[in-house]
Motif scaffolding. Structure first.
Motif, PDB file in Angstrom:
ATOM      1  N   MET A 120     -18.713   4.119   8.558  1.00 40.37           N
ATOM      2  CA  MET A 120     -17.493   3.864   9.175  1.00 40.37           C
ATOM      3  C   MET A 120     -17.129   4.257   7.536  1.00 40.37           C
ATOM      4  SD  MET A 120     -16.023   1.372  11.212  1.00 40.37           S
ATOM      5  CE  MET A 120     -14.635   0.448  10.963  1.00 40.37           C
ATOM      6  N   ASP A 121     -15.716   4.780   7.502  1.00 43.84           N
ATOM      7  CA  ASP A 121     -14.913   4.782   5.931  1.00 43.84           C
ATOM      8  C   ASP A 121     -14.096   3.254   5.879  1.00 43.84           C
ATOM      9  OD1 ASP A 121     -15.782   6.973   5.557  1.00 43.84           O
ATOM     10  OD2 ASP A 121     -13.948   7.717   6.839  1.00 43.84           O
ATOM     11  N   GLU A 122     -13.665   2.430   4.875  1.00 43.30           N
ATOM     12  CA  GLU A 122     -13.042   1.735   4.777  1.00 43.30           C
ATOM     13  C   GLU A 122     -11.771   1.421   5.022  1.00 43.30           C
ATOM     14  OE1 GLU A 122     -13.148  -1.568   1.397  1.00 43.30           O
ATOM     15  OE2 GLU A 122     -14.134   0.109   1.229  1.00 43.30           O
ATOM     16  N   GLU A 123     -11.579   1.045   5.838  1.00 47.39           N
ATOM     17  CA  GLU A 123      -9.582   0.331   6.181  1.00 47.39           C
ATOM     18  C   GLU A 123      -8.913   0.658   4.521  1.00 47.39           C
ATOM     19  OE1 GLU A 123      -6.831  -2.840   8.476  1.00 47.39           O
ATOM     20  OE2 GLU A 123      -9.049  -3.231   7.789  1.00 47.39           O
ATOM     21  N   ILE A 124      -7.714   1.090   4.720  1.00 51.58           N
ATOM     22  CA  ILE A 124      -7.046   1.689   3.448  1.00 51.58           C
ATOM     23  C   ILE A 124      -5.620   0.465   3.816  1.00 51.58           C
ATOM     24  CG2 ILE A 124      -6.152   2.955   2.014  1.00 51.58           C
ATOM     25  CD1 ILE A 124      -8.644   3.086   1.493  1.00 51.58           C
ATOM     26  N   ILE A 125      -5.701  -0.344   3.348  1.00 54.85           N
ATOM     27  CA  ILE A 125      -4.549  -1.424   3.515  1.00 54.85           C
ATOM     28  C   ILE A 125      -2.953  -1.056   2.569  1.00 54.85           C
ATOM     29  CG2 ILE A 125      -3.561  -3.629   3.981  1.00 54.85           C
ATOM     30  CD1 ILE A 125      -6.127  -4.560   3.815  1.00 54.85           C
ATOM     31  N   GLN A 126      -2.207  -0.197   3.408  1.00 56.38           N
ATOM     32  CA  GLN A 126      -0.617  -0.616   3.371  1.00 56.38           C
ATOM     33  C   GLN A 126      -0.284  -1.429   2.615  1.00 56.38           C
ATOM     34  OE1 GLN A 126       1.687   2.159   3.225  1.00 56.38           O
ATOM     35  NE2 GLN A 126       2.333   1.359   1.466  1.00 56.38           N
ATOM     36  N   LEU A 127      -0.280  -2.212   1.223  1.00 52.88           N
ATOM     37  CA  LEU A 127       1.110  -2.512   0.335  1.00 52.88           C
ATOM     38  C   LEU A 127       2.035  -2.658  -0.016  1.00 52.88           C
ATOM     39  CD1 LEU A 127      -1.777  -2.243  -2.678  1.00 52.88           C
ATOM     40  CD2 LEU A 127      -2.063  -4.018  -0.817  1.00 52.88           C
ATOM     41  N   CYS A 128       3.214  -4.070  -0.600  1.00 50.29           N
ATOM     42  CA  CYS A 128       4.407  -3.938  -0.617  1.00 50.29           C
ATOM     43  C   CYS A 128       4.614  -4.671  -1.345  1.00 50.29           C
ATOM     44  CB  CYS A 128       4.970  -4.403   0.749  1.00 50.29           C
ATOM     45  SG  CYS A 128       4.258  -5.891   0.867  1.00 50.29           S
ATOM     46  N   ASP A 129       5.808  -4.976  -1.871  1.00 49.20           N
ATOM     47  CA  ASP A 129       6.296  -5.439  -3.304  1.00 49.20           C
ATOM     48  C   ASP A 129       6.753  -7.118  -2.090  1.00 49.20           C
ATOM     49  OD1 ASP A 129       8.811  -5.985  -1.552  1.00 49.20           O
ATOM     50  OD2 ASP A 129       9.992  -4.084  -3.430  1.00 49.20           O
ATOM     51  N   LYS A 130       6.792  -7.962  -3.310  1.00 47.63           N
ATOM     52  CA  LYS A 130       7.889  -9.701  -2.835  1.00 47.63           C
ATOM     53  C   LYS A 130       8.669  -9.635  -1.549  1.00 47.63           C
ATOM     54  CE  LYS A 130      10.104 -10.906  -6.905  1.00 47.63           C
ATOM     55  NZ  LYS A 130      11.820 -10.901  -6.131  1.00 47.63           N
ATOM     56  N   ASN A 131       9.816  -8.770  -1.396  1.00 47.62           N
ATOM     57  CA  ASN A 131      10.147  -8.290   0.187  1.00 47.62           C
ATOM     58  C   ASN A 131       9.718  -7.606   1.198  1.00 47.62           C
ATOM     59  OD1 ASN A 131      12.358 -10.207  -1.576  1.00 47.62           O
ATOM     60  ND2 ASN A 131      12.492  -7.748  -3.400  1.00 47.62           N
ATOM     61  N   GLY A 132       8.739  -7.232   1.147  1.00 46.96           N
ATOM     62  CA  GLY A 132       8.049  -6.406   2.137  1.00 46.96           C
ATOM     63  C   GLY A 132       8.126  -4.947   2.037  1.00 46.96           C
ATOM     64  N   VAL A 133       8.182  -4.517   0.886  1.00 44.82           N
ATOM     65  CA  VAL A 133       9.046  -3.198   1.122  1.00 44.82           C
ATOM     66  C   VAL A 133       7.980  -2.909   0.461  1.00 44.82           C
ATOM     67  CG1 VAL A 133      10.017  -1.651  -0.308  1.00 44.82           C
ATOM     68  CG2 VAL A 133      11.316  -3.891   1.005  1.00 44.82           C
ATOM     69  N   PRO A 134       7.251  -1.728   1.237  1.00 49.55           N
ATOM     70  CA  PRO A 134       6.607  -0.663   1.011  1.00 49.55           C
ATOM     71  C   PRO A 134       6.073   0.300  -0.070  1.00 49.55           C
ATOM     72  CG  PRO A 134       6.693   0.041   3.849  1.00 49.55           C
ATOM     73  CD  PRO A 134       7.453  -1.101   2.772  1.00 49.55           C
ATOM     74  N   GLN A 135       4.230  -0.008  -0.764  1.00 52.11           N
ATOM     75  CA  GLN A 135       4.760   0.089  -1.961  1.00 52.11           C
ATOM     76  C   GLN A 135       3.283   0.205  -2.332  1.00 52.11           C
ATOM     77  OE1 GLN A 135       6.584  -2.066  -5.526  1.00 52.11           O
ATOM     78  NE2 GLN A 135       8.581  -1.661  -4.871  1.00 52.11           N
ATOM     79  N   GLY A 136       2.393   1.736  -2.001  1.00 50.51           N
ATOM     80  CA  GLY A 136       0.645   1.981  -2.421  1.00 50.51           C
ATOM     81  C   GLY A 136      -0.024   1.444  -1.796  1.00 50.51           C
ATOM     82  N   LYS A 137      -1.028   1.529  -1.794  1.00 51.40           N
ATOM     83  CA  LYS A 137      -1.796   1.292  -0.772  1.00 51.40           C
ATOM     84  C   LYS A 137      -3.911   0.832  -1.356  1.00 51.40           C
ATOM     85  CE  LYS A 137      -3.101   6.139  -0.458  1.00 51.40           C
ATOM     86  NZ  LYS A 137      -3.083   7.367   0.486  1.00 51.40           N
ATOM     87  N   ALA A 138      -4.603  -0.103  -1.279  1.00 51.11           N
ATOM     88  CA  ALA A 138      -5.873  -0.003  -1.672  1.00 51.11           C
ATOM     89  C   ALA A 138      -7.037  -0.194  -0.482  1.00 51.11           C
ATOM     90  CB  ALA A 138      -5.273  -1.179  -2.140  1.00 51.11           C
ATOM     91  N   PRO A 139      -8.278   0.193  -0.928  1.00 52.94           N
ATOM     92  CA  PRO A 139      -9.584  -0.438  -0.045  1.00 52.94           C
ATOM     93  C   PRO A 139      -8.972  -1.844  -0.073  1.00 52.94           C
ATOM     94  CG  PRO A 139      -9.679   1.021  -1.758  1.00 52.94           C
ATOM     95  CD  PRO A 139      -8.341   0.393  -2.004  1.00 52.94           C
ATOM     96  N   ARG A 140      -9.389  -2.128   1.820  1.00 50.53           N
ATOM     97  CA  ARG A 140      -9.451  -3.711   1.758  1.00 50.53           C
ATOM     98  C   ARG A 140     -10.682  -4.676   0.673  1.00 50.53           C
ATOM     99  NH1 ARG A 140      -9.532  -6.128   7.773  1.00 50.53           N
ATOM    100  NH2 ARG A 140     -10.939  -8.078   6.763  1.00 50.53           N
ATOM    101  N   SER A 141     -11.827  -4.040   0.622  1.00 47.55           N
ATOM    102  CA  SER A 141     -12.699  -4.215  -0.080  1.00 47.55           C
ATOM    103  C   SER A 141     -11.727  -5.349  -1.525  1.00 47.55           C
ATOM    104  CB  SER A 141     -13.938  -3.527  -0.558  1.00 47.55           C
ATOM    105  OG  SER A 141     -13.341  -2.778  -1.416  1.00 47.55           O
ATOM    106  N   VAL A 142     -10.664  -4.308  -2.146  1.00 49.41           N
ATOM    107  CA  VAL A 142     -10.253  -4.591  -3.068  1.00 49.41           C
ATOM    108  C   VAL A 142      -8.902  -6.089  -2.691  1.00 49.41           C
ATOM    109  CG1 VAL A 142      -8.869  -3.498  -5.086  1.00 49.41           C
ATOM    110  CG2 VAL A 142     -10.261  -2.456  -4.653  1.00 49.41           C
ATOM    111  N   CYS A 143      -7.988  -5.459  -1.252  1.00 52.81           N
ATOM    112  CA  CYS A 143      -7.492  -6.197  -1.478  1.00 52.81           C
ATOM    113  C   CYS A 143      -7.413  -7.680  -1.303  1.00 52.81           C
ATOM    114  CB  CYS A 143      -6.636  -5.818   0.004  1.00 52.81           C
ATOM    115  SG  CYS A 143      -5.465  -4.723  -0.183  1.00 52.81           S
ATOM    116  N   HIS A 144      -8.771  -7.954  -1.128  1.00 54.30           N
ATOM    117  CA  HIS A 144      -9.497  -9.793  -0.348  1.00 54.30           C
ATOM    118  C   HIS A 144     -10.055  -9.580  -1.951  1.00 54.30           C
ATOM    119  CE1 HIS A 144      -9.641  -9.343   3.903  1.00 54.30           C
ATOM    120  NE2 HIS A 144      -8.230  -8.840   3.669  1.00 54.30           N
ATOM    121  N   LYS A 145      -9.585  -9.421  -2.855  1.00 58.92           N
ATOM    122  CA  LYS A 145     -10.009  -9.936  -4.121  1.00 58.92           C
ATOM    123  C   LYS A 145      -9.683 -10.484  -4.986  1.00 58.92           C
ATOM    124  CE  LYS A 145     -15.273  -8.562  -3.614  1.00 58.92           C
ATOM    125  NZ  LYS A 145     -16.100  -7.351  -4.084  1.00 58.92           N
ATOM    126  N   ASP A 146      -7.876 -10.060  -4.740  1.00 59.98           N
ATOM    127  CA  ASP A 146      -6.555  -9.464  -5.132  1.00 59.98           C
ATOM    128  C   ASP A 146      -5.454  -9.904  -5.200  1.00 59.98           C
ATOM    129  OD1 ASP A 146      -5.720  -8.844  -7.893  1.00 59.98           O
ATOM    130  OD2 ASP A 146      -6.254  -6.788  -7.926  1.00 59.98           O
TER     131      ASP A 146
END
Length: 162
Positions: free
Chosen positions: A1-27
């Motif tokens: 199964m492919d790793e989930e790629i999460i939508q990232l955003c800025d501090k106002n909730g505006v979408p900006q970039g993406k990252a794998p779940r494993s990276v997001c949950h450590k940074d």
């Protein structure tokens, strides 16, 4: 199964970039976009889900009825509809937007888009993500706040509602 790629955003909730779940949950410098749905029944009780023991964050704790990441390129409303169906088997109709909230801990940061709906059931729980679900009275929730029963994010949302 492919790793989930999460939508990232800025501090106002505006979408900006993406990252794998494993990276997001450590940074915690990466802000993940998430959706939460508070489900009230016709008596005003709140439905909560008990997170699976295998979850990497807050395992085996009671949490908002529906909560999940916005997938890269997905809009918030589509994510809310998808997560409601996946976690509880609900074909969500006309949810009401409540508020946005930034949640941060030592390992991750989430920007939550919080909605509510009134729904008495039935629920079809996905036991891979959720081990239990039930309605709690407002009084019962208030009595159990701060006792490591609920996730910090749910407690913050609940206090925002009051």
């Amino acid at each position: 199964m492919d790793e989930e790629i999460i939508q990232l955003c800025d501090k106002n909730g505006v979408p900006q970039g993406k990252a794998p779940r494993s990276v997001c949950h450590k940074d915690p410098s990466l802000i993940q976009m998430v959706v939460h749905l508070l489900i009230f029944n016709s008596k005003g009780d709140i439905f909560l889900q008990k997170r699976s023991k295998t979850k990497d964050t807050y395992p085996d704790m009671w949490d908002t009825a529906v909560g999940g990441h916005v997938s890269a390129g997905e809009d918030v409303f589509t994510a809310l509809i998808r997560e409601s169906k996946e976690e509880l088997g609900i074909d969500l109709k006309n949810p009401e937007f409540l508020f946005k909230q930034l949640n941060k801990d030592d390992t991750e940061t989430e920007f939550s888009f919080v909605y509510k709906t009134i729904y008495d059931g039935p629920f079809h729980i996905d036991n891979n993500e959720v081990t239990d679900g039930r309605f709690f009275s407002i009084k019962e929730i208030k009595e159990k706040l701060g006792k490591n029963i609920f996730t910090p994010n749910f407690e913050k949302e609940f206090k925002t509602l009051a």
